[in-house]
Scaffold this motif. Sequence first.
Motif, mmCIF file in Angstrom:
data_model
loop_
_atom_site.group_PDB
_atom_site.id
_atom_site.type_symbol
_atom_site.label_atom_id
_atom_site.label_comp_id
_atom_site.label_asym_id
_atom_site.label_seq_id
_atom_site.Cartn_x
_atom_site.Cartn_y
_atom_site.Cartn_z
ATOM 1 N N LYS A 303 -7.184 0.815 6.657
ATOM 2 C CA LYS A 303 -8.086 0.611 5.518
ATOM 3 C C LYS A 303 -9.029 1.800 5.348
ATOM 4 N N ALA A 304 -9.163 2.252 4.122
ATOM 5 C CA ALA A 304 -10.018 3.399 3.816
ATOM 6 C C ALA A 304 -10.873 3.090 2.596
ATOM 7 N N GLY A 309 -11.291 6.789 -8.497
ATOM 8 C CA GLY A 309 -9.931 6.494 -8.891
ATOM 9 C C GLY A 309 -9.607 5.011 -8.786
ATOM 10 N N ALA A 310 -8.589 4.594 -9.529
ATOM 11 C CA ALA A 310 -8.143 3.197 -9.531
ATOM 12 C C ALA A 310 -6.974 3.046 -8.561
ATOM 13 N N VAL A 311 -6.912 1.881 -7.932
ATOM 14 C CA VAL A 311 -5.912 1.626 -6.891
ATOM 15 C C VAL A 311 -4.869 0.628 -7.373
ATOM 16 N N ASP A 312 -3.619 0.925 -7.082
ATOM 17 C CA ASP A 312 -2.516 -0.021 -7.250
ATOM 18 C C ASP A 312 -2.342 -0.724 -5.898
ATOM 19 N N HIS A 313 -2.976 -1.890 -5.759
ATOM 20 C CA HIS A 313 -2.972 -2.600 -4.474
ATOM 21 C C HIS A 313 -1.627 -3.279 -4.248
ATOM 22 N N ARG A 314 -1.034 -3.014 -3.056
ATOM 23 C CA ARG A 314 0.257 -3.596 -2.718
ATOM 24 C C ARG A 314 0.220 -4.272 -1.346
ATOM 25 N N ASP A 315 -0.975 -4.602 -0.890
ATOM 26 C CA ASP A 315 -1.132 -5.195 0.438
ATOM 27 C C ASP A 315 -1.188 -6.707 0.368
ATOM 28 N N ARG A 316 -1.264 -7.330 1.546
ATOM 29 C CA ARG A 316 -1.377 -8.784 1.649
ATOM 30 C C ARG A 316 -2.635 -9.182 2.409
ATOM 31 N N LEU A 318 -6.399 -7.515 1.774
ATOM 32 C CA LEU A 318 -7.739 -7.303 1.244
ATOM 33 C C LEU A 318 -8.193 -8.452 0.342
ATOM 34 N N PRO A 319 -9.405 -8.971 0.576
ATOM 35 C CA PRO A 319 -9.958 -9.963 -0.352
ATOM 36 C C PRO A 319 -10.372 -9.288 -1.652
ATOM 37 N N GLU A 320 -10.583 -10.080 -2.674
ATOM 38 C CA GLU A 320 -10.908 -9.539 -3.998
ATOM 39 C C GLU A 320 -12.161 -8.677 -3.974
ATOM 40 N N ASP A 321 -13.154 -9.049 -3.178
ATOM 41 C CA ASP A 321 -14.409 -8.297 -3.194
ATOM 42 C C ASP A 321 -14.291 -6.932 -2.524
ATOM 43 N N GLU A 322 -13.149 -6.614 -1.910
ATOM 44 C CA GLU A 322 -12.958 -5.288 -1.311
ATOM 45 C C GLU A 322 -11.984 -4.427 -2.113
ATOM 46 N N ARG A 323 -11.403 -4.996 -3.147
ATOM 47 C CA ARG A 323 -10.359 -4.265 -3.860
ATOM 48 C C ARG A 323 -10.888 -3.229 -4.838
ATOM 49 N N THR A 324 -12.195 -3.221 -5.070
ATOM 50 C CA THR A 324 -12.751 -2.195 -5.951
ATOM 51 C C THR A 324 -13.050 -0.904 -5.199
ATOM 52 N N ASP A 325 -13.300 -0.989 -3.882
ATOM 53 C CA ASP A 325 -13.696 0.219 -3.156
ATOM 54 C C ASP A 325 -13.017 0.371 -1.799
ATOM 55 N N ARG A 326 -11.883 -0.321 -1.599
ATOM 56 C CA ARG A 326 -11.117 -0.190 -0.362
ATOM 57 C C ARG A 326 -9.630 -0.190 -0.703
#
Length: 343
Positions: A303-304, A309-316, A318-326
Amino acid sequence: MTAPGAVATRGLRALSAVLGVYKRVVTTPALSRPNPVRLHGFDIDVVVATVSPEAEDVVSLTLARPGGAALPSWRPGSHIDVFLNSGRQRQYSLCGDPRDRRRYRIAVRRIADGGGGSLEMHSLRPGDRLRIRGPRNAFTYVESAPSYLFLAAGIGITPLLPMARAAGERGRLVYLGRSRTTMPFLGELPAGAVVRPDDESGLADIPALLADAAPGAAMYVCGPPPVLEAAQRHAFALNPTGSLHTERFSALPVVDGRAFDLTLARSGHTVRVGAEETALDAIRRVRPGVVYSCRQGFCGTCKAGVLAGAVDHRDRLLPEDERTDRMLTCVSRAAGDALVLDL
């Protein structure tokens, strides 16, 4: 008197209803995605109790608490995180007896070009100390299936061996490998298991093996990517009322990726991430020591922080509150042309 045909028809309808309920409970359309990781246990200091050769380039290790206290309980399909003295973190399936709370058993295949984790594991000796985390389960054994087919290839036997034992007479285990000398735990297989080494039987026909599963069976497959891909292509066409459960020990292939620039803010390095490579692989070109583990988007080791920039999240994970900056660099990518990470 009821006609035999009517009795048979009612029986088939009842069986169909049971299988329908089972399928709705344990499957998803087209392809069952791996289950979300279930966290259990905690960080534990353990000692290597035994190291035993199991096959060519494969050893098993039993791990116990230094004082012999009970370890957390686990179910078939569980794995533990192992923290090595080098700082590497790796996951290994538990392949012992869930009823034995005094020790965990794992097995490790030596891979010369696998990043060093397996080599370090093979260097361990009885008395060495390690830290582990877990157990965790991303490959849940469904206890309510009417029958089971377990298809193991190579070291993929490790999570399936406890499942096959738990299934008893409802399960059938098929074990594939290059040769018997490379296949661990041959002496521990349940009665009726089928062993098919390539040098004796030729390359396995995966669709033909899956076709032997009974209607409504839970099909568990673990092994190298070609075996998993063949199972995913054919399982539901062969057994529409069945369920498919898979686990892989290698990184997921990149699907529908496109190239982007990745800047590591702390060092100022900018690397180009190819359309078919992961952000983690690109990072390792300039930071070989960056930490990672599962390479499949569920452990969180890589995790970084995302600075731009915007992220195309493909993990299983990260909670929603971390998806804006992780992001998890092993699977996730830029949604645009560039990302800046806090690395």
